[in-house]
Structure formats: C-alpha cells, structure tokens
Design a protein around this motif. Structure first.
Motif, PDB file in Angstrom:
ATOM      1  N   UNK A  93     -45.284 -46.031  -6.680  1.00  0.00           N
ATOM      2  CA  UNK A  93     -45.518 -47.475  -6.749  1.00  0.00           C
ATOM      3  C   UNK A  93     -45.632 -48.141  -5.464  1.00  0.00           C
ATOM      4  N   UNK A  94     -45.348 -47.447  -4.243  1.00  0.00           N
ATOM      5  CA  UNK A  94     -45.496 -47.816  -3.038  1.00  0.00           C
ATOM      6  C   UNK A  94     -45.985 -46.552  -1.990  1.00  0.00           C
ATOM      7  N   UNK A  95     -47.223 -46.264  -1.954  1.00  0.00           N
ATOM      8  CA  UNK A  95     -47.539 -45.058  -1.119  1.00  0.00           C
ATOM      9  C   UNK A  95     -47.145 -45.047   0.316  1.00  0.00           C
ATOM     10  N   UNK A  96     -46.614 -46.131   0.780  1.00  0.00           N
ATOM     11  CA  UNK A  96     -46.266 -46.035   1.977  1.00  0.00           C
ATOM     12  C   UNK A  96     -44.675 -45.457   2.414  1.00  0.00           C
ATOM     13  N   UNK A  97     -44.194 -45.538   1.237  1.00  0.00           N
ATOM     14  CA  UNK A  97     -42.582 -44.896   1.210  1.00  0.00           C
ATOM     15  C   UNK A  97     -42.702 -43.586   0.943  1.00  0.00           C
ATOM     16  N   UNK A  98     -42.481 -42.773   1.782  1.00  0.00           N
ATOM     17  CA  UNK A  98     -42.198 -41.410   1.824  1.00  0.00           C
ATOM     18  C   UNK A  98     -40.928 -41.087   2.304  1.00  0.00           C
ATOM     19  N   UNK A  99     -39.978 -40.474   1.307  1.00  0.00           N
ATOM     20  CA  UNK A  99     -38.713 -40.136   1.552  1.00  0.00           C
ATOM     21  C   UNK A  99     -38.125 -38.612   1.149  1.00  0.00           C
ATOM     22  N   UNK A 100     -37.053 -38.466   1.773  1.00  0.00           N
ATOM     23  CA  UNK A 100     -36.538 -37.208   1.627  1.00  0.00           C
ATOM     24  C   UNK A 100     -36.378 -36.349   2.864  1.00  0.00           C
ATOM     25  N   UNK A 101     -35.282 -35.230   2.836  1.00  0.00           N
ATOM     26  CA  UNK A 101     -34.960 -34.784   3.984  1.00  0.00           C
ATOM     27  C   UNK A 101     -35.951 -34.503   5.143  1.00  0.00           C
ATOM     28  N   UNK A 102     -36.850 -33.879   5.091  1.00  0.00           N
ATOM     29  CA  UNK A 102     -38.083 -33.727   6.001  1.00  0.00           C
ATOM     30  C   UNK A 102     -38.573 -35.042   6.464  1.00  0.00           C
ATOM     31  N   UNK A 103     -38.934 -35.903   5.420  1.00  0.00           N
ATOM     32  CA  UNK A 103     -39.633 -37.136   5.644  1.00  0.00           C
ATOM     33  C   UNK A 103     -38.535 -37.979   6.727  1.00  0.00           C
ATOM     34  N   UNK A 104     -37.310 -37.977   6.218  1.00  0.00           N
ATOM     35  CA  UNK A 104     -36.440 -38.917   6.818  1.00  0.00           C
ATOM     36  C   UNK A 104     -36.263 -38.325   8.364  1.00  0.00           C
ATOM     37  N   UNK A 105     -36.013 -37.081   8.394  1.00  0.00           N
ATOM     38  CA  UNK A 105     -35.994 -36.495   9.923  1.00  0.00           C
ATOM     39  C   UNK A 105     -37.101 -36.743  10.763  1.00  0.00           C
ATOM     40  N   UNK A 106     -38.427 -36.598  10.230  1.00  0.00           N
ATOM     41  CA  UNK A 106     -39.557 -36.908  10.841  1.00  0.00           C
ATOM     42  C   UNK A 106     -39.673 -38.323  11.397  1.00  0.00           C
ATOM     43  N   UNK A 107     -39.081 -39.264  10.667  1.00  0.00           N
ATOM     44  CA  UNK A 107     -38.833 -40.606  11.063  1.00  0.00           C
ATOM     45  C   UNK A 107     -37.964 -40.822  12.144  1.00  0.00           C
ATOM     46  N   UNK A 108     -36.789 -40.245  11.951  1.00  0.00           N
ATOM     47  CA  UNK A 108     -35.918 -40.057  13.046  1.00  0.00           C
ATOM     48  C   UNK A 108     -36.209 -39.676  14.460  1.00  0.00           C
ATOM     49  N   UNK A 109     -37.193 -38.327  14.202  1.00  0.00           N
ATOM     50  CA  UNK A 109     -37.646 -37.833  15.399  1.00  0.00           C
ATOM     51  C   UNK A 109     -38.661 -38.930  16.273  1.00  0.00           C
ATOM     52  N   UNK A 110     -39.438 -39.809  15.279  1.00  0.00           N
ATOM     53  CA  UNK A 110     -40.273 -40.632  15.698  1.00  0.00           C
ATOM     54  C   UNK A 110     -39.567 -41.763  16.613  1.00  0.00           C
ATOM     55  N   UNK A 111     -38.140 -42.192  16.118  1.00  0.00           N
ATOM     56  CA  UNK A 111     -37.540 -43.152  16.610  1.00  0.00           C
ATOM     57  C   UNK A 111     -37.034 -42.651  17.977  1.00  0.00           C
ATOM     58  N   UNK A 112     -36.698 -41.265  18.122  1.00  0.00           N
ATOM     59  CA  UNK A 112     -36.089 -40.684  19.460  1.00  0.00           C
ATOM     60  C   UNK A 112     -37.045 -40.870  20.449  1.00  0.00           C
ATOM     61  N   UNK A 113     -38.446 -40.697  20.097  1.00  0.00           N
ATOM     62  CA  UNK A 113     -39.679 -40.783  21.030  1.00  0.00           C
ATOM     63  C   UNK A 113     -39.989 -42.063  21.300  1.00  0.00           C
TER      64      UNK A 113
END
Length: 319
Positions: free
Chosen positions: A97-117
């Motif tokens: 219902x919201x294709x921009x919302x991807x969540x889960x262990x891998x997805x959240x860690x990837x976003x946290x790595x993006x924040x780190x950079x």
C-alpha cells in the motif's frame, strides 16, 4: 505498517540474465525462493521503537569520510545504493500500500548505514537475484548488498564482505500452544518434520539421534504437517521459519539456530577503506544497542527467545 523515515528510490536493473526480485528461501544464503509475506501484529509496538533508533542513529565523523573514498562518493551523491530484496518478510519487505516503505532487519540496517554516511536515511534499492549480486558490486551498480548474503571463501574471491552482521542456521518451530519444546535440545525421542534434501536431514540426527524424521518435499507441506500434528516440531532455516511465524500465529519459533550460517554486507572487491568503515559502524551499533533494537523490532518479533548476541566481526573465513 511503520512508515519509512526517508524517501526511498527503487531502481530495476534488467540486463539479460538479471531476475529483479530476490526471495528468502530454504537456503537463503545460496538459492533464494519465495517466502510468505506477512507481519506479526504484535510487532507494531516494537517497530515503533525504531523511531527513537533513527532519531539517535550514529553519524560518522567528518574525518572518517576519507577523500576520494567510496564513502566520499556516496556522500557527494547524496544516497546509498543498496542491493536488497523487496519481498523478504522481516528482512526487507515492501509495503504494497506504500511502495516507498520497505522495512525489516536488512532494510533498517541499510537505512542506518545511510545515516552514518549521509546524516539521513537516503537509500535507493536495486533488487538483486542471488546469482547477480557479485555482478552488481563488480560493475558499481550498487554500493553494498544486504541480502541474506552468506560469507564464503569462494564468493570472497570475487567481492569483499563486511561483517558478519547476522547469523542464521537451522532452528525449531512448534505449534503455538506447545510449551514443552524450547529448542533442539528437547527433540530427543520426538517426531521431527524436515524438508527433503535440506541440511536438517543430517543435522537433526547429529544433534538428536533418537529423533524420528518425517520428510516433506516443500515448506508449505511441512508447515501443514506441523499444524496438523503429524510431527512435534519442524526444523528448517531460521529466517524461513521466522517468516512463516510472522504470517501464521498458529506456530512459533523457539530457541536460537543450532547451526551457523554467517551473513555479510557485500562490497566491491579490495575496497579496504570502505570495509573498515562499515565494520567500525557495525561495532558501534552493536555496542550502543542499536543492533539489538533492530533485531527485536523485526526478526525478533516472530521468535520466542532472547535477543541473540551479534556475531563477531571477521569471525568467519572470507570476512
């Protein structure tokens, strides 16, 4: 479902031999197959806890973004490009219902790595297939791969791995009302369901020689047998069992995996600075509790056991 904290760009890569969707499977490390989508309703409160995780996510010091490094190129670009599935429940699942919302262990860690950079979770996702992950890294299509990517020495000849950041392996599922079985240690003398031609066929007798095996050709058949009481427990890959439990509250996963399969973050070959940078980030999020909070809100929401310890960085050949 929890709303993604950032705009998310999804890019399809369609060279001749590239399948665009990677799925979580019986052997998630090496051959991916479909898993049943779904989310555990009880996970909503845990997922909301990640709002605080994102708000307090660690950001790299400016001095750590070395000139002319991969990190510097990502920061200049303004987004992290990630090879990541869109249909792996609890790991990287897209909200229909919201294709921009991807969540889960891998997805959240990837976003946290993006924040780190970058200081913000700007991620562009390129869904890979298991056989195309090396190529996506080698040709620079993606910066990193978060995709239940088992670290092996053979793969490490073609690309590099940071981590490991997650360990999977064979685990035990039982009916939700079963309080007698808490893990592999309780399967002696029990009737145990396994998938035909899976590692469980040999691993269970090694751990519990008195167990009686009942084999089924597919995961849905094995799941049905468990629910019908044709076996006391079902032994299969942890990530698949967790996915099943997330979409079917009549079963639960008990205990931790009793075999080890280490997943790493795929990187381009011989990028020592980027590998050291990501490993340092992993150590930081493990030490400050972030890793455990992401686990609890995703994979941990479908497992009846304590939060595991994060694997030791560089602990397996090829890492």
């Amino acid at each position: 479902m929890r709303t993604s904290p950032s705009p998310l760009r999804l890019r399809r890569v369609v060279p001749a031999a590239v399948a665009v969707v990677a799925m979580l499977g019986l052997a998630a490390c090496s051959s991916d197959s479909s898993a049943v989508p779904g989310a555990d309703p009880s996970a909503s409160s845990a997922a909301s806890a990640l709002d605080e995780v994102y708000a307090n996510a660690v950001v790299a010091d400016a001095a750590d973004i070395l000139p002319d490094s991969t990190m510097a190129k990502i920061k200049e670009r303004g987004k992290l490009i990630v090879g990541e599935a869109l249909d792996a429940p609890l790991l990287s699942q897209q909200d229909p219902s919201n294709p921009d919302d991807v969540q889960g262990f891998d997805a959240d860690l990837a976003k946290l790595l993006a924040i780190y950079i970058l200081g913000e979770p700007n991620v562009e996702i390129v869904p890979p297939a298991s056989e195309t992950r090396e190529a996506l890294l080698q040709n620079g299509t993606v910066d990193v791969v978060f995709n239940t990517y088992t670290i092996t020495e053979e793969r490490a000849e073609q690309i590099s791995f940071a981590g490991p950041y997650l360990e999977s392996g064979l685990a035990v599922a039982v009916k939700a009302d079963n309080d007698d079985i808490e893990g592999i240690e309780d399967l002696g003398g029990k009737k145990v369901i396994v998938g035909a031609n899976t590692p469980a066929v040999t691993a269970v007798p090694e751990e519990q020689p008195t167990a009686t095996l009942v084999s089924f050709a597919t995961d849905p058949q094995a799941m049905q047998a468990l629910k019908q009481g044709r076996g006391d427990a079902y032994v299969q890959d942890f990530t698949l069992l967790a996915s099943n439990a997330a979409s079917d509250d009549s079963i639960k996963v008990v205990g931790q995996p009793f075999t080890t399969e280490a997943y790493g973050i795929g990187l381009a070959k011989d990028d020592a600075d980027f590998k050291a940078f990501i490993n340092d980030w992993l150590v930081q999020i493990e030490d400050d509790g972030t890793w455990a909070k992401v686990w609890d809100a995703t994979l941990g929401a479908a497992v009846e056991s304590d939060t595991p310890d994060a694997p030791e960085i560089g602990s397996v050949p090829g890492s």
